[in-house]
Design a protein around this motif. Structure first.
Motif, mmCIF file in Angstrom:
data_model
loop_
_atom_site.group_PDB
_atom_site.id
_atom_site.type_symbol
_atom_site.label_atom_id
_atom_site.label_comp_id
_atom_site.label_asym_id
_atom_site.label_seq_id
_atom_site.Cartn_x
_atom_site.Cartn_y
_atom_site.Cartn_z
ATOM 1 N N GLN A 42 -17.385 111.356 -29.967
ATOM 2 C CA GLN A 42 -16.793 110.047 -30.275
ATOM 3 C C GLN A 42 -16.887 109.107 -29.079
ATOM 4 O OE1 GLN A 42 -12.944 111.307 -31.759
ATOM 5 N NE2 GLN A 42 -13.509 110.764 -33.856
ATOM 6 N N LYS A 43 -16.731 109.692 -27.886
ATOM 7 C CA LYS A 43 -16.851 108.866 -26.678
ATOM 8 C C LYS A 43 -18.252 108.290 -26.562
ATOM 9 C CE LYS A 43 -13.919 108.774 -22.795
ATOM 10 N NZ LYS A 43 -12.886 109.753 -22.440
ATOM 11 N N LEU A 44 -19.242 109.150 -26.865
ATOM 12 C CA LEU A 44 -20.627 108.682 -26.829
ATOM 13 C C LEU A 44 -20.831 107.543 -27.815
ATOM 14 C CD1 LEU A 44 -22.827 111.917 -26.664
ATOM 15 C CD2 LEU A 44 -22.371 110.276 -24.848
ATOM 16 N N GLY A 63 -17.564 120.883 -39.768
ATOM 17 C CA GLY A 63 -17.054 122.138 -39.212
ATOM 18 C C GLY A 63 -15.544 122.115 -39.053
ATOM 19 N N VAL A 64 -15.037 120.963 -38.590
ATOM 20 C CA VAL A 64 -13.589 120.790 -38.430
ATOM 21 C C VAL A 64 -12.905 120.995 -39.779
ATOM 22 C CG1 VAL A 64 -11.797 119.040 -38.044
ATOM 23 C CG2 VAL A 64 -13.645 119.300 -36.394
ATOM 24 N N ALA A 65 -13.446 120.339 -40.813
ATOM 25 C CA ALA A 65 -12.839 120.408 -42.141
ATOM 26 C C ALA A 65 -12.791 121.852 -42.638
ATOM 27 C CB ALA A 65 -13.618 119.531 -43.109
ATOM 28 N N GLU A 66 -13.898 122.550 -42.452
ATOM 29 C CA GLU A 66 -13.988 123.930 -42.956
ATOM 30 C C GLU A 66 -12.922 124.810 -42.292
ATOM 31 O OE1 GLU A 66 -17.898 125.710 -42.436
ATOM 32 O OE2 GLU A 66 -16.844 127.625 -42.720
ATOM 33 N N LEU A 67 -12.781 124.670 -40.969
ATOM 34 C CA LEU A 67 -11.798 125.474 -40.245
ATOM 35 C C LEU A 67 -10.365 125.036 -40.565
ATOM 36 C CD1 LEU A 67 -13.710 125.627 -36.871
ATOM 37 C CD2 LEU A 67 -13.045 127.631 -38.219
ATOM 38 N N ALA A 68 -10.170 123.711 -40.679
ATOM 39 C CA ALA A 68 -8.817 123.193 -40.927
ATOM 40 C C ALA A 68 -8.292 123.656 -42.282
ATOM 41 C CB ALA A 68 -8.812 121.668 -40.838
ATOM 42 N N ARG A 69 -9.201 123.844 -43.242
ATOM 43 C CA ARG A 69 -8.779 124.305 -44.561
ATOM 44 C C ARG A 69 -8.289 125.744 -44.513
ATOM 45 N NH1 ARG A 69 -13.604 121.390 -46.459
ATOM 46 N NH2 ARG A 69 -12.779 119.377 -47.090
ATOM 47 N N ARG A 70 -8.721 126.486 -43.460
ATOM 48 C CA ARG A 70 -8.319 127.898 -43.362
ATOM 49 C C ARG A 70 -7.010 128.062 -42.591
ATOM 50 N NH1 ARG A 70 -13.972 129.969 -41.439
ATOM 51 N NH2 ARG A 70 -12.721 131.373 -40.156
ATOM 52 N N LYS A 77 -24.959 111.633 -36.503
ATOM 53 C CA LYS A 77 -25.220 112.868 -37.240
ATOM 54 C C LYS A 77 -24.425 114.026 -36.630
ATOM 55 C CE LYS A 77 -28.448 114.869 -40.097
ATOM 56 N NZ LYS A 77 -29.586 115.739 -40.056
ATOM 57 N N LEU A 78 -24.397 114.091 -35.297
ATOM 58 C CA LEU A 78 -23.637 115.143 -34.612
ATOM 59 C C LEU A 78 -22.153 115.059 -34.972
ATOM 60 C CD1 LEU A 78 -25.344 115.051 -31.112
ATOM 61 C CD2 LEU A 78 -25.219 117.045 -32.626
ATOM 62 N N CYS A 79 -21.638 113.824 -35.017
ATOM 63 C CA CYS A 79 -20.238 113.618 -35.402
ATOM 64 C C CYS A 79 -19.992 114.161 -36.805
ATOM 65 C CB CYS A 79 -19.879 112.134 -35.383
ATOM 66 S SG CYS A 79 -19.449 111.524 -33.753
ATOM 67 N N GLU A 80 -20.907 113.807 -37.698
ATOM 68 C CA GLU A 80 -20.775 114.235 -39.090
ATOM 69 C C GLU A 80 -20.749 115.754 -39.205
ATOM 70 O OE1 GLU A 80 -23.660 112.874 -42.255
ATOM 71 O OE2 GLU A 80 -23.104 110.971 -41.298
ATOM 72 N N GLN A 81 -21.703 116.384 -38.525
ATOM 73 C CA GLN A 81 -21.804 117.853 -38.589
ATOM 74 C C GLN A 81 -20.547 118.501 -38.022
ATOM 75 O OE1 GLN A 81 -25.370 118.431 -36.374
ATOM 76 N NE2 GLN A 81 -26.725 118.229 -38.161
ATOM 77 N N SER A 96 -14.999 119.132 -28.887
ATOM 78 C CA SER A 96 -16.388 118.640 -28.911
ATOM 79 C C SER A 96 -16.442 117.266 -29.569
ATOM 80 C CB SER A 96 -17.300 119.581 -29.704
ATOM 81 O OG SER A 96 -17.087 120.910 -29.334
ATOM 82 N N MET A 97 -15.677 117.143 -30.638
ATOM 83 C CA MET A 97 -15.657 115.887 -31.393
ATOM 84 C C MET A 97 -15.309 114.728 -30.470
ATOM 85 S SD MET A 97 -16.141 115.078 -34.563
ATOM 86 C CE MET A 97 -16.103 113.493 -35.380
#
Lengths: 645, 205
Positions: B199-201, B170-177, B162-166, B194-195
């Motif tokens: 992902q390591k976890l 956030g990554v997508a939203e910023l990357a679009r800008r 879930k943390l990865c998804e969230q 953070s991602m």
């Protein structure tokens, strides 16, 4: 130069090896005189009585005489190739022949006074296959595609390529066994679909691949409408004699894209046999206080356990009987349930690896539309049941699990000869590639399941003023610590211009080519012109050693092949003439006297020829002629047999 | 890495040096099959796309397969060794581009650096709460593993997923800008860093 020079497809297996080629009609397995495609990957070294060069037997002959010749019969060499002594410790208790350490973390097979590299042993098998192909095609063949387990590391791939070279073959490509199987499966399904909606009948003619039935490859799909309707996700579950691989592929028309692969190069039918061997050894110890572990018993138990295993795939139980001498004998009945309990843990390990492959492909079991079974060990009912349960659908079993890999290799060979230019195979590297960094950690450069060819670059510098060489330890594996990964060896960069410490900038390129083999190149960037750096690998055989075994094996194996072929032909003569005599006794009275006498003369002449001639081609022709001249007799014999029933 | 996003097709050589005909791809000439290393060309240009976070996966895949068909070493079976080497290199280049463009995290990372953001080695900033959170999660994972507590492991897997998804959202939203301002780029950098922790976890699970 012939534009479409034949390139062979070779499945160099742990237990059996096969050779195939493709022409306009499609791929064909090349069989021996008896119609058998499989050549046991076994060689026997028989010392010559005059003390000359040892005589070598190959294939069925070597396999059938393993017990009489226990320490000089080499089998399962694929489990040793490209390995060091430490890698194969658990293997040694089950080998009847002696294995010792060789230089640069390699092993040698020791027979009498002689030591052989695994590459040399493998090259004898490859040469036998090459000569079988040359006899069949009637011309020299110099090139081959050889298959290896997908999970083979760099050293094992290189060693296999070296073995090919030593057998006089240019290995134009190393491809992965499950991928080869997927090619054979995918092309088969496509051809079947092209031939119309009705399922195509399986071609059963000898030498042809049996076409798989089209089993509705595009079932109901939840994929978006713009996704290609022809794409199919396939899992290849390949459990052979010594190795296990699972590969997940996406097949879309002519493109075979491997998404992920996982495996274990020490998990296969041999290990199932060993469970039976361990059971017998334990019980004999308990009942008779006997430890049965001589080289002879190791060879004998191996054959015995394999036969029991095969029987238990067809029957619910099998009898074990061993004569221990001194009027002692061990016997018991083993049921299929007992056998399944023995191998359950091993089968479970294959399923864990299936889950790893699925995870790496980003898929779940229900995304897989077809599971293709490959390798003789997939005939075991427990394996089929467990695979079906793990993927939630019955596996596809219409392909001949022994032959499909060689067929796929022949297909890829025809791509590389320019004959089948539409097909494209995109495979992956099975293991992550890294270098040892400070403190024994691993710096990953290329992660596993990256599509090959792939490439990474890394900068290196010096620690001491004037240093002109740098050592790089290259590793393959998934663990964090260098000590836990497989060391591919040390590459030494030489010829760095002398400069103060830290100043040289050496860019090292790690390229994994389409064979899955690592190529390392280096350039110094600071010294103005990009100086080339000599890269010295340190593993496996040196170029000189490959050249030596290539050179030496030529004569060595020429004799072997002839010896092997001679035995086959003489056995066939024995069989055919004996059968003709039986027929004569039974239905000879239906022939004219002159016919009878001619056949009797032919029998005597053929036997004489078999005993005396050195010209094996002449013997082969005489055998064929005998078959034709006794055809009428054989027909009479068959109709008599039919009347009897 | 290409720095000029506005001329996405600008680096395709006008004409093939070998046969003098016009070229559609910076990697190879469709007429005489001469290969080009195209080292200065961005992943987007290789695929004939304008730099953007939002891409059609099916288009990427189709383009990839077409490129691979043209340049894969299997397509140069009897070529000279240097041509074979070049086809390996060019194939490695296209494979890398496909991998990067197909993966949302790698794609955002690539886009960020291409459009003036810092790389992960230049800016290692990770929000303090992410650090302490992953530290705690790691301990929980190790405990659950040590005691083979499948129930906890399942719960942790779901939580980290879930943390990865969230974070990815956030990554997508910023990357679009992107290219955006420095604040936006730094925020994206922190999210991508953070991602990696999450992902390591996930790998450990």
């Amino acid at each position: 130069m012939d534009e479409t020079e034949t390139i062979l497809g070779i499945d160099l297996g742990t237990t059996f090896s096969l050779v195939a080629y493709a022409d306009e009609e499609g791929p064909h397995i090349i069989r021996d005189e008896t119609g058998e495609g499989r050549l046991p990957s076994v060689i026997g070294v028989v010392p010559s009585p005059e003390g000359g060069k040892p005589r070598v037997t190959i294939g069925w002959t070597a396999r059938n005489h393993a017990v009489e010749n226990p320490r000089a019969t080499v089998y399962s060499i694929k489990r040793l190739i490209g390995k060091g002594m430490d890698d194969i410790r658990q293997e040694l208790p089950f080998l009847a022949y002696a294995v010792t350490a060789g230089p640069r973390d390699t092993v040698r097979v020791e027979i009498e006074e002689d030591r052989y590299t695994p590459e040399e042993i493998s090259s004898v098998i490859l040469r036998a296959l090459r000569e079988r192909a040359e006899r069949h095609l009637g011309r020299a063949v110099r090139k081959a595609v050889i298959t290896v387990p997908a999970y083979f590391d760099d050293a094992q791939r290189q060693a296999t390529r070296d073995a090919g070279q030593a057998a006089g073959l240019e290995v134009v490509r190393i491809i992965n066994e499950p991928t080869a199987a997927a090619l054979a499966y995918g092309i088969g399904v496509r051809e079947a679909l092209e031939q119309g909606a009705a399922p195509a009948p399986a071609r059963t003619e000898r030498g042809h691949v049996s076409l798989p039935q089209p089993t509705c490859p595009q079932g109901p799909s939840d994929k978006p409408a713009n996704a290609s309707a022809a794409a199919q996700t396939v899992a290849v579950y390949d459990l052979g004699g010594g190795t296990f691989d699972v590969s997940i592929l996406r097949i879309e028309r002519d493109v075979f894209q491997v998404l992920s692969t996982a495996g274990d190069t020490h998990l296969g039918g041999d290990d199932f046999d060993r469970e039976i061997i361990k059971l017998v050894q334990r019980e004999v110890q308990e009942q008779f206080g006997l430890s049965i572990d001589s080289p002879t018993t190791r060879q004998a138990l191996r054959g015995f356990a394999e036969a029991v295993k095969i029987r238990l795939s067809e029957q619910e139980q099998a009898n074990l009987e061993l004569d221990l001498g001194d009027n002692r004998s061990y016997h018991r009945t083993i049921t299929r349930n007992e056998f399944e309990a023995l191998i359950d843990e091993l089968v479970e390990r294959t399923l864990v690896l299936c889950r790893h492959a699925l995870r790496d492909a980003g898929l779940s079991p229900e995304d897989v539309e077809q599971i293709v079974l490959v390798g003789g060990s997939t005939r075991i009912p427990l394996v089929r049941r467990r695979v079906e349960a793990a993927f939630g659908r019955p596996p596809y079993t219409a392909l001949n699990p022994d032959e499909v890999v060689a067929i796929g290799a022949a297909m890829q060979a025809s791509v590389l000869s320019g004959a089948a230019a539409d097909m494209l195979l995109l495979d992956v590297t099975p293991l992550s590639l890294g270098i040892e960094t400070m403190g024994g950690a691993v710096g990953k450069l290329i992660v596993r399941n990256t599509t090959i060819p792939c490439r990474a670059t890394e900068m290196f510098t010096t620690f001491v003023d004037g240093q002109t060489a740098i050592k790089i330890k290259v590793l393959q594996g998934e663990r964090e610590l260098a000590a836990d990964c497989r060391a591919l060896g040390e590459f030494e960069l030489r010829g760095i211009p002398a400069m103060p410490a830290g100043l040289p900038k050496v860019e090292v390129e790690f390229l994994i080519d389409a064979n899955g083999i690592l190529n390392v190149a280096a350039r110094e960037q600071r010294s103005g012109k990009q100086a080339g750096i000599q890269v010295v690998p340190n593993h496996g055989l040196t170029r000189d050693e490959v050249a030596r075994i290539t050179r030496e094996s030529i004569e060595f194996a020429r004799e072997d092949i002839d010896a092997h072929r001679r035995i086959d032909l003489v056995n066939q003569v024995e069989f055919d003439t004996h059968k003709a005599e039986q027929m004569l006794a039974k239905v000879g009275d239906q022939l004219k006297r002159a016919q009878r006498e001619r056949i009797e003369r032919d029998i005597a002449a053929l036997r004489k020829l078999a005993a005396e001639t050195q010209d094996l081609d002449e013997l082969h022709r005489a055998l064929d002629a005998f078959g034709k001249s006794t055809l009428h007799l054989a027909e009479l014999g068959i109709s008599a047999a039919l009347k009897d029933t | 890495m290409a720095s000029n996003a506005n001329t996405s097709r600008g680096t395709v050589p006008a004409k093939c040096v070998s046969c003098d005909r016009s070229m559609d791809s910076p990697l190879f000439c469709a007429h005489c099959r001469t290969l080009y290393p195209a080292d200065d060309v961005s992943h987007f240009e290789l695929f004939g796309l304008d730099p953007s976070y939002d891409l059609d996966a099916e288009v990427i895949r189709r383009t990839y397969l077409n490129l691979a068909r043209a340049i894969h070493p299997d397509r140069f079976p009897r070529a000279a060794e240097e041509v074979e080497r070049l086809s390996e290199r060019v194939s490695a280049r296209v494979n890398r581009a496909f991998q990067t463009l197909s993966d949302p995290v790698l794609r955002a990372e690539y886009l960020l650096e291409m459009l003036g953001g810092k790389s992960a080695t230049q800016d290692k900033n990770v929000p303090a709460e992410v650090l302490s959170q992953t530290l705690m999660l790691r301990e929980e994972i190790e405990e659950a593993k040590a005691s083979d507590d499948q129930e906890s492991l399942g719960r942790l897997r779901a939580q980290v997923g879930k943390l990865c998804e969230q974070t990815l959202a956030g990554v997508a939203e910023l990357a679009r800008r992107l290219p955006g301002d420095e604040v936006c780029r730094q925020a994206l950098r922190a999210k991508l860093n953070s991602m990696k922790y999450y992902q390591k976890l996930l790998e450990q699970l």
